[in-house]
Design a protein around this motif. Structure first.
Motif, mmCIF file in Angstrom:
data_model
loop_
_atom_site.group_PDB
_atom_site.id
_atom_site.type_symbol
_atom_site.label_atom_id
_atom_site.label_comp_id
_atom_site.label_asym_id
_atom_site.label_seq_id
_atom_site.Cartn_x
_atom_site.Cartn_y
_atom_site.Cartn_z
ATOM 1 N N THR A 96 -4.578 -5.082 1.715
ATOM 2 C CA THR A 96 -4.937 -4.691 3.073
ATOM 3 C C THR A 96 -3.384 -3.085 3.272
ATOM 4 O O THR A 96 -2.597 -3.667 2.742
ATOM 5 C CB THR A 96 -5.219 -4.422 3.482
ATOM 6 N N VAL A 97 -3.571 -2.287 3.804
ATOM 7 C CA VAL A 97 -2.862 -1.109 4.329
ATOM 8 C C VAL A 97 -1.618 -2.024 4.928
ATOM 9 O O VAL A 97 -0.268 -1.460 4.878
ATOM 10 C CB VAL A 97 -3.203 -0.269 5.009
ATOM 11 N N ARG A 151 -9.305 -0.842 -6.577
ATOM 12 C CA ARG A 151 -9.879 -0.600 -5.175
ATOM 13 C C ARG A 151 -11.948 -0.947 -4.729
ATOM 14 O O ARG A 151 -12.490 -0.540 -6.175
ATOM 15 C CB ARG A 151 -9.038 1.041 -4.881
ATOM 16 N N VAL A 158 -10.374 -1.550 0.121
ATOM 17 C CA VAL A 158 -8.479 -1.753 0.335
ATOM 18 C C VAL A 158 -8.969 -2.410 -1.659
ATOM 19 O O VAL A 158 -9.553 -2.462 -1.898
ATOM 20 C CB VAL A 158 -9.055 -3.699 0.831
ATOM 21 N N CYS A 170 -4.868 2.974 0.930
ATOM 22 C CA CYS A 170 -4.777 2.256 -0.352
ATOM 23 C C CYS A 170 -5.950 3.015 -1.797
ATOM 24 O O CYS A 170 -5.347 1.966 -2.355
ATOM 25 C CB CYS A 170 -6.063 1.410 -0.072
ATOM 26 N N THR A 175 -7.401 -1.971 7.967
ATOM 27 C CA THR A 175 -8.549 -1.556 7.186
ATOM 28 C C THR A 175 -9.766 -1.420 8.027
ATOM 29 O O THR A 175 -9.967 -2.044 8.812
ATOM 30 C CB THR A 175 -9.216 -2.770 6.454
#
Ligand code: FES
Ligand code: FES
Length: 216
Positions: free
Chosen positions: A120-121, A102, A96, A154, A82
């Protein structure tokens, strides 16, 4: 006319003068400290405990209450996926997903997320098994430098869920009906994610492909 000796003298004078002025400005600060003792002054951190899940894993932290969720993720949990772009809610690099929605993690205090489930990613996929949105970004070259990409991905994942859930946007014609899974809807909903490299057309192609696959 000035000789080398004069220069030395005046240079020393400047240094001494500078040190004196630093001392003069530092003194009131040092004197002010005892007055603040006992009260929570601006420099005194107030700590609080918070527990939340990140990518399915529970975490218990004790944080300065001013810590943003973004800093908690990056600095305390060492999840650097992030990104911090503007730190002011303007670029979307820090996006996120919290309990399915989101958010800009730079605008949210970590202590507000007691009991929340944060993705998170890093939690979407792995290098061996990419999330379909990550794979689509790779396929369509949806990035150049990649700095905005975790936030874009995200956001994109949550955007498709928002459209599917029937949540209208500013470009939804009939807000009583279901929004279309269209490029206009996707563009509007992704407008909070800025890409300084200008990879927008490829980003839309990547999201469009995942959207079309889900519709089929
Ligand atoms: S870093 Fe959060 S919106 Fe830019
Ligand atoms: S890929 Fe560089 S800012 Fe988006």
């Amino acid at each position: 006319m000035h000789g080398p000796g004069d220069f030395e003298l005046s240079r020393r004078g400047v240094l001494i003068g500078g040190a004196a002025s630093v001392a003069a400005t530092a003194a009131p600060v040092a004197e002010a400290a005892p007055e603040q003792a006992g009260s929570a002054g601006a420099g005194t951190p107030v700590m609080a405990k918070v527990g939340f899940k990140v990518n399915g894993k529970p975490h218990a932290l004790e944080l300065d209450t001013r810590t943003t969720l973004l800093d908690a993720l990056r600095e305390h949990l060492l999840l650097g996926g992030t990104k911090k772009g503007c730190d002011h809610g303007q670029c979307g690099a820090c996006t996120v997903i919290v309990d399915g929605r989101r958010i800009n993690s730079c605008l949210s205090l970590a202590v507000m997320h007691e009991g929340d489930s944060i993705t998170t990613v890093e939690g979407l996929g792995t290098p061996e098994k990419l999330h379909p949105m990550q794979a689509a970004f790779v396929k369509h070259d949806g990035y150049q430098c990649g700095y905005c990409t975790p936030g874009q991905i995200c956001s994109a994942v949550a955007v498709l869920d928002e459209i599917r859930a029937g949540i209208p946007s500013h470009v939804t014609g009939d807000i009583a009906g279901k929004p279309a899974m269209s490029a206009d809807e996707i563009r509007e909903r992704m407008s909070g994610n800025i890409c300084r490299c200008g990879a927008y057309s490829n980003i839309i192609e990547a999201i469009g492909e995942v959207a079309a696959r889900r519709k089929a």
